[in-house]
Motif scaffolding. Structure first.
Motif, PDB file in Angstrom:
ATOM      1  N   SER A  20       0.793  -1.233   0.000  1.00  0.00           N
ATOM      2  CA  SER A  20       0.000   0.000   0.000  1.00  0.00           C
ATOM      3  C   SER A  20       0.825   1.283   0.000  1.00  0.00           C
ATOM      4  O   SER A  20       0.636   2.149   0.835  1.00  0.00           O
ATOM      5  CB  SER A  20      -0.935   0.010   1.208  1.00  0.00           C
ATOM      6  N   CYS A  21       1.731   1.408  -0.911  1.00  0.00           N
ATOM      7  CA  CYS A  21       2.570   2.600  -0.974  1.00  0.00           C
ATOM      8  C   CYS A  21       2.194   3.475  -2.165  1.00  0.00           C
ATOM      9  O   CYS A  21       1.697   2.991  -3.175  1.00  0.00           O
ATOM     10  CB  CYS A  21       4.043   2.225  -1.112  1.00  0.00           C
ATOM     11  N   VAL A  22       2.441   4.722  -2.012  1.00  0.00           N
ATOM     12  CA  VAL A  22       2.360   5.634  -3.140  1.00  0.00           C
ATOM     13  C   VAL A  22       3.747   6.195  -3.380  1.00  0.00           C
ATOM     14  O   VAL A  22       4.597   6.203  -2.492  1.00  0.00           O
ATOM     15  CB  VAL A  22       1.345   6.779  -2.908  1.00  0.00           C
ATOM     16  N   GLU A  23       3.966   6.648  -4.587  1.00  0.00           N
ATOM     17  CA  GLU A  23       5.212   7.327  -4.936  1.00  0.00           C
ATOM     18  C   GLU A  23       4.856   8.735  -5.368  1.00  0.00           C
ATOM     19  O   GLU A  23       3.768   8.981  -5.883  1.00  0.00           O
ATOM     20  CB  GLU A  23       5.907   6.600  -6.087  1.00  0.00           C
ATOM     21  N   VAL A  24       5.766   9.640  -5.137  1.00  0.00           N
ATOM     22  CA  VAL A  24       5.570  11.016  -5.568  1.00  0.00           C
ATOM     23  C   VAL A  24       6.760  11.462  -6.406  1.00  0.00           C
ATOM     24  O   VAL A  24       7.861  10.927  -6.288  1.00  0.00           O
ATOM     25  CB  VAL A  24       5.373  11.981  -4.375  1.00  0.00           C
ATOM     26  N   ALA A  25       6.491  12.429  -7.258  1.00  0.00           N
ATOM     27  CA  ALA A  25       7.531  13.074  -8.056  1.00  0.00           C
ATOM     28  C   ALA A  25       7.235  14.571  -8.031  1.00  0.00           C
ATOM     29  O   ALA A  25       6.078  14.991  -8.126  1.00  0.00           O
ATOM     30  CB  ALA A  25       7.527  12.556  -9.490  1.00  0.00           C
ATOM     31  N   VAL A  26       8.256  15.365  -7.878  1.00  0.00           N
ATOM     32  CA  VAL A  26       8.110  16.812  -7.750  1.00  0.00           C
ATOM     33  C   VAL A  26       8.474  17.484  -9.066  1.00  0.00           C
ATOM     34  O   VAL A  26       9.514  17.199  -9.655  1.00  0.00           O
ATOM     35  CB  VAL A  26       9.027  17.340  -6.614  1.00  0.00           C
ATOM     36  N   THR A  27       7.589  18.371  -9.525  1.00  0.00           N
ATOM     37  CA  THR A  27       7.889  19.215 -10.683  1.00  0.00           C
ATOM     38  C   THR A  27       7.805  20.666 -10.221  1.00  0.00           C
ATOM     39  O   THR A  27       7.438  20.937  -9.075  1.00  0.00           O
ATOM     40  CB  THR A  27       6.892  18.981 -11.842  1.00  0.00           C
ATOM     41  N   GLU A  28       8.098  21.570 -11.094  1.00  0.00           N
ATOM     42  CA  GLU A  28       8.012  22.997 -10.725  1.00  0.00           C
ATOM     43  C   GLU A  28       6.575  23.433 -10.483  1.00  0.00           C
ATOM     44  O   GLU A  28       6.327  24.348  -9.713  1.00  0.00           O
ATOM     45  CB  GLU A  28       8.638  23.863 -11.814  1.00  0.00           C
ATOM     46  N   GLN A  29       5.617  22.787 -11.132  1.00  0.00           N
ATOM     47  CA  GLN A  29       4.220  23.196 -11.037  1.00  0.00           C
ATOM     48  C   GLN A  29       3.373  22.345 -10.097  1.00  0.00           C
ATOM     49  O   GLN A  29       2.329  22.791  -9.641  1.00  0.00           O
ATOM     50  CB  GLN A  29       3.544  23.152 -12.422  1.00  0.00           C
ATOM     51  N   ALA A  30       3.796  21.101  -9.821  1.00  0.00           N
ATOM     52  CA  ALA A  30       2.910  20.194  -9.094  1.00  0.00           C
ATOM     53  C   ALA A  30       3.678  19.051  -8.446  1.00  0.00           C
ATOM     54  O   ALA A  30       4.851  18.838  -8.727  1.00  0.00           O
ATOM     55  CB  ALA A  30       1.866  19.621 -10.050  1.00  0.00           C
ATOM     56  N   ILE A  31       2.955  18.326  -7.621  1.00  0.00           N
ATOM     57  CA  ILE A  31       3.419  17.059  -7.061  1.00  0.00           C
ATOM     58  C   ILE A  31       2.606  15.976  -7.757  1.00  0.00           C
ATOM     59  O   ILE A  31       1.375  16.017  -7.767  1.00  0.00           O
ATOM     60  CB  ILE A  31       3.170  16.981  -5.536  1.00  0.00           C
ATOM     61  N   CYS A  32       3.280  15.016  -8.354  1.00  0.00           N
ATOM     62  CA  CYS A  32       2.613  13.913  -9.034  1.00  0.00           C
ATOM     63  C   CYS A  32       2.587  12.722  -8.086  1.00  0.00           C
ATOM     64  O   CYS A  32       3.543  12.482  -7.354  1.00  0.00           O
ATOM     65  CB  CYS A  32       3.360  13.545 -10.312  1.00  0.00           C
ATOM     66  N   VAL A  33       1.484  11.988  -8.101  1.00  0.00           N
ATOM     67  CA  VAL A  33       1.288  10.866  -7.184  1.00  0.00           C
ATOM     68  C   VAL A  33       0.839   9.649  -7.995  1.00  0.00           C
ATOM     69  O   VAL A  33      -0.004   9.765  -8.877  1.00  0.00           O
ATOM     70  CB  VAL A  33       0.221  11.207  -6.118  1.00  0.00           C
ATOM     71  N   ARG A  34       1.414   8.466  -7.671  1.00  0.00           N
ATOM     72  CA  ARG A  34       1.000   7.232  -8.335  1.00  0.00           C
ATOM     73  C   ARG A  34       1.056   6.063  -7.363  1.00  0.00           C
ATOM     74  O   ARG A  34       1.713   6.121  -6.317  1.00  0.00           O
ATOM     75  CB  ARG A  34       1.857   6.940  -9.563  1.00  0.00           C
ATOM     76  N   ASP A  35       0.391   4.988  -7.733  1.00  0.00           N
ATOM     77  CA  ASP A  35       0.384   3.743  -6.974  1.00  0.00           C
ATOM     78  C   ASP A  35       1.674   2.993  -7.273  1.00  0.00           C
ATOM     79  O   ASP A  35       1.952   2.655  -8.417  1.00  0.00           O
ATOM     80  CB  ASP A  35      -0.828   2.912  -7.393  1.00  0.00           C
ATOM     81  N   SER A  36       2.466   2.715  -6.256  1.00  0.00           N
ATOM     82  CA  SER A  36       3.758   2.061  -6.481  1.00  0.00           C
ATOM     83  C   SER A  36       3.616   0.612  -6.929  1.00  0.00           C
ATOM     84  O   SER A  36       4.544   0.038  -7.487  1.00  0.00           O
ATOM     85  CB  SER A  36       4.619   2.122  -5.215  1.00  0.00           C
ATOM     86  N   LYS A  37       2.452   0.000  -6.685  1.00  0.00           N
ATOM     87  CA  LYS A  37       2.239  -1.381  -7.090  1.00  0.00           C
ATOM     88  C   LYS A  37       1.777  -1.503  -8.536  1.00  0.00           C
ATOM     89  O   LYS A  37       1.790  -2.586  -9.102  1.00  0.00           O
ATOM     90  CB  LYS A  37       1.216  -2.049  -6.174  1.00  0.00           C
ATOM     91  N   ASP A  38       1.348  -0.406  -9.147  1.00  0.00           N
ATOM     92  CA  ASP A  38       0.831  -0.438 -10.511  1.00  0.00           C
ATOM     93  C   ASP A  38       1.254   0.838 -11.239  1.00  0.00           C
ATOM     94  O   ASP A  38       0.433   1.702 -11.533  1.00  0.00           O
ATOM     95  CB  ASP A  38      -0.689  -0.588 -10.493  1.00  0.00           C
ATOM     96  N   VAL A  39       2.535   0.948 -11.512  1.00  0.00           N
ATOM     97  CA  VAL A  39       3.080   2.191 -12.071  1.00  0.00           C
ATOM     98  C   VAL A  39       2.666   2.421 -13.520  1.00  0.00           C
ATOM     99  O   VAL A  39       2.872   3.514 -14.049  1.00  0.00           O
ATOM    100  CB  VAL A  39       4.620   2.238 -11.934  1.00  0.00           C
ATOM    101  N   ALA A  40       2.049   1.438 -14.160  1.00  0.00           N
ATOM    102  CA  ALA A  40       1.573   1.619 -15.532  1.00  0.00           C
ATOM    103  C   ALA A  40       0.287   2.443 -15.574  1.00  0.00           C
ATOM    104  O   ALA A  40      -0.038   3.033 -16.600  1.00  0.00           O
ATOM    105  CB  ALA A  40       1.349   0.267 -16.194  1.00  0.00           C
ATOM    106  N   ARG A  41      -0.427   2.492 -14.453  1.00  0.00           N
ATOM    107  CA  ARG A  41      -1.660   3.294 -14.400  1.00  0.00           C
ATOM    108  C   ARG A  41      -1.301   4.772 -14.378  1.00  0.00           C
ATOM    109  O   ARG A  41      -0.221   5.158 -13.937  1.00  0.00           O
ATOM    110  CB  ARG A  41      -2.464   2.934 -13.166  1.00  0.00           C
ATOM    111  N   PRO A  42      -2.213   5.614 -14.808  1.00  0.00           N
ATOM    112  CA  PRO A  42      -1.935   7.060 -14.806  1.00  0.00           C
ATOM    113  C   PRO A  42      -1.726   7.603 -13.393  1.00  0.00           C
ATOM    114  O   PRO A  42      -2.292   7.097 -12.432  1.00  0.00           O
ATOM    115  CB  PRO A  42      -3.198   7.669 -15.414  1.00  0.00           C
TER     116      PRO A  42
END
Length: 61
Positions: A20-42
């Motif tokens: 049950s983890c999420v991953e984040v990525a930081v950009t200049e405009q936003a924080i992106c969030v995804r499911d670490s178990k299914d990284v192919a999903r948007p």
């Protein structure tokens, strides 16, 4: 920006089991969030002000 161009990371509080983890990525405009178990999903993106409010709420909630 494509998902492969982002630098994704998990919280240091995430367990090594991958549960049950999420991953984040930081950009200049936003924080992106995804499911670490299914990284192919948007992923979804949250504006910086919204992310700051969420983290503040989570820390004190």
């Amino acid at each position: 920006m494509s998902t492969t161009e982002l630098a994704w990371f998990k919280s240091s509080y995430s367990g090594s089991q991958g549960d049950s983890c999420v991953e984040v990525a930081v950009t200049e405009q936003a924080i992106c969030v995804r499911d670490s178990k299914d990284v192919a999903r948007p992923h979804f993106a949250v504006g910086l002000a919204g992310w700051t409010s969420f983290v503040r709420y989570a820390a004190h909630g």
